[in-house]
Design a protein around this motif. Structure first.
Motif: not given
Length: 515
Positions: A109-118
């Motif tokens: 995401d924009k903050n560099g965190f690794i995220v899923n679709a939710q």
């Protein structure tokens, strides 16, 4: 007479069809695990009745279980698509709620965190400033986009074979500008404290049977000459003149005559400093005259007055040549290896590694000198062509993050523009003693319950945790062929139970008509 059996059978068959339909609907869902409806018969309890004479009162759904068998792995173009090959779950944080999933489709995401679709954040182990994984409490993994800091070169390990049949150079003394004054030149890339690249060249000169001298240059300037030229970077008068030039350039309004006179004053101060240092290094009259030609009355009017201090430094450094001083002496024995005892007997004693101090000129803003230990321990002198076998230098330039990959062990490795790599974090895999006790939450996620057991957190590939595969996804483990057959079976069961109700109704109607 009871309709209970047939009604419960209808409900059970309908529930089975619901489960089958859900399996079929999610046959394309990444990480989905197929479910199965499990049933139990129902008997009425009687205090004095004989159980063997009870017909039973129908069926009930005892539970809906999920099969956590491995799904097939399919490759993908996204390096953050991660599949678990084996047991376990990804651990995610969805707004403070810990969830577990087999769906490894992630993004940054924009903050560099690794995220899923939710937007649930993938968790794992962080790293310290040096890239060491800190195994402890899992945290949300965040990709640090910062640059990799440079590291100055501190040691060079070189291995070279010097041809024992080589002849001594015809030109003496050594001069890096005279190829006939040395036998071999080997360049090595080194880096200063700001990560600026420099070229350290080592020149090998045969001086006799089994004896060689080594001379060193930095950026096409022999180190002794470089040290003399670098005097302008520390001389108080030159530094004051440079400051005066900067004041004249930034003055408002700027007076061109003042800028020109400040440039000439700087050239004179810098040239005088280098002339003094060159004289102390044993420069000849001709060598001193070459330096003198770069400043003062020897320079045509309008030359230095239009130059910047950096341009003046370059002109003076290019003209600075003093007698070279050897960096090391190498002595070999009769079998071609270094004779360290003979080297230790030299005056002064010669030990390995050799301490080399490279002047950084022109100035880059880094430390003015670069101290390097050069080791020749594995070098040889054999009767074959002179050639470099291996040269390893530490140190590297600053680097920007180019890409990152996830290894089978969960290590997220960043790859930088300087060719270096650094660990950015580690993905963890969580296992449960009873995964069927997990509560389905939707969105390819499960939650911990009292029946699932406590989560067992570990590194991928250890214990019951499966290994990871990057650029791959685990597809649904639904067997469509089996589900279609199960659907036919459930449909027939529904029809048969409906028929029992119809038969019961006919019997009841017959009894009513007896009146």
């Amino acid at each position: 007479m009871s309709f209970q059996q047939g009604l419960s059978g209808l409900n059970g068959a309908a529930k089975s069809l619901d489960v089958i339909g859900n399996n079929i609907a999610n046959s394309g869902t990444v990480g989905f695990k197929q479910s199965q409806a499990q049933f139990a018969d129902i008997y009425a309890s009687s205090l004095y009745g004989v159980s063997g004479n009870q017909a039973g009162i129908g069926v009930a759904v005892s539970q809906v279980t999920q099969s956590f068998t491995q799904g097939n792995l399919e490759t993908s173009a996204n390096p953050l698509d991660i599949a678990i090959n084996g047991g376990g779950f990804f651990r995610t944080n969805a707004g403070g709620t810990i969830q577990y999933s087999r769906n490894g489709q992630f993004q940054v995401d924009k903050n560099g965190f690794i995220v899923n679709a939710q937007n649930a954040q993938l968790t794992g182990y962080p790293v310290d400033a040096n890239g060491k994984v800190l195994a402890g409490a899992p945290v949300a993994l965040q990709i640090d986009p910062g640059d990799m800091s440079p590291q100055a070169t501190t040691k060079v390990d070189t291995q070279i074979n010097l041809n024992s049949n080589s002849e001594m150079p015809t030109t003496v003394p050594f001069s890096m500008n005279q190829p006939t004054s040395y036998n071999k030149q080997i360049p090595v890339a080194v880096y200063d404290t700001l990560g600026n690249a420099h070229t350290m060249s080592m020149f090998y000169v045969k001086t006799g049977t089994n004896t060689w001298d080594v001379y060193t240059a930095s950026d096409d300037l022999e180190v002794t000459s470089g040290k003399a030229a670098a005097a302008l970077q520390t001389d108080p008068a030159a530094l004051a003149a440079r400051t005066a030039y900067q004041a004249a350039v930034t003055a408002v309004p700027q007076v061109p005559a003042n800028v020109a006179s400040a440039a000439i004053a700087y050239a004179n101060a810098a040239g005088a400093a280098v002339t003094t240092a060159a004289g102390a290094s044993g420069a000849s009259t001709a060598q001193l005259a070459a330096i003198a030609a770069t400043y003062g009355s020897a320079v045509a009017n309008g030359v230095n007055s239009t130059r910047t201090p950096d341009q003046i430094d370059a002109a003076i450094a290019a003209a600075t040549v003093v007698p070279a001083v050897k960096t090391a002496s190498l002595i070999f024995n009769s079998v071609g290896s270094l004779d360290k005892a003979a080297m230790l007997a030299l005056n002064p004693p010669q030990t390995l590694p050799i301490d080399v101090t490279l002047p950084i000129i022109p100035a880059t803003g880094a430390n003015g000198t670069l101290a390097i230990k050069v080791d020749f321990s594995n070098s040889t002198q054999l009767g074959i062509a002179t050639s470099e076998k291996k040269t390893i230098a530490d140190g590297y330039a600053a680097g920007q993050l180019s890409r990152f990959v996830v290894g089978a062990d969960g290590i997220i490795q960043g790859q930088y523009s300087n060719g270096r790599t650094r660990d950015l974090g580690q993905v963890i895999v969580t296992s449960f003693t009873n995964p069927n006790g997990l509560q389905p939450l939707g969105n390819n996620a499960w939650g911990e319950t009292s029946t699932s057991g406590s989560p067992i957190i570990g590194e991928p590939g250890t214990g019951t945790a499966g290994s990871l595969r990057s650029s791959a996804v685990e597809v649904s483990n639904v067997d469509l062929t089996a589900e279609l057959v199960n659907m036919i079976t459930a449909q027939r069961a529904y029809q048969a139970n409906a028929q029992t109700i119809k038969t019961q109704d006919s019997i009841l109607q017959t009894l009513v008509n007896l009146r």
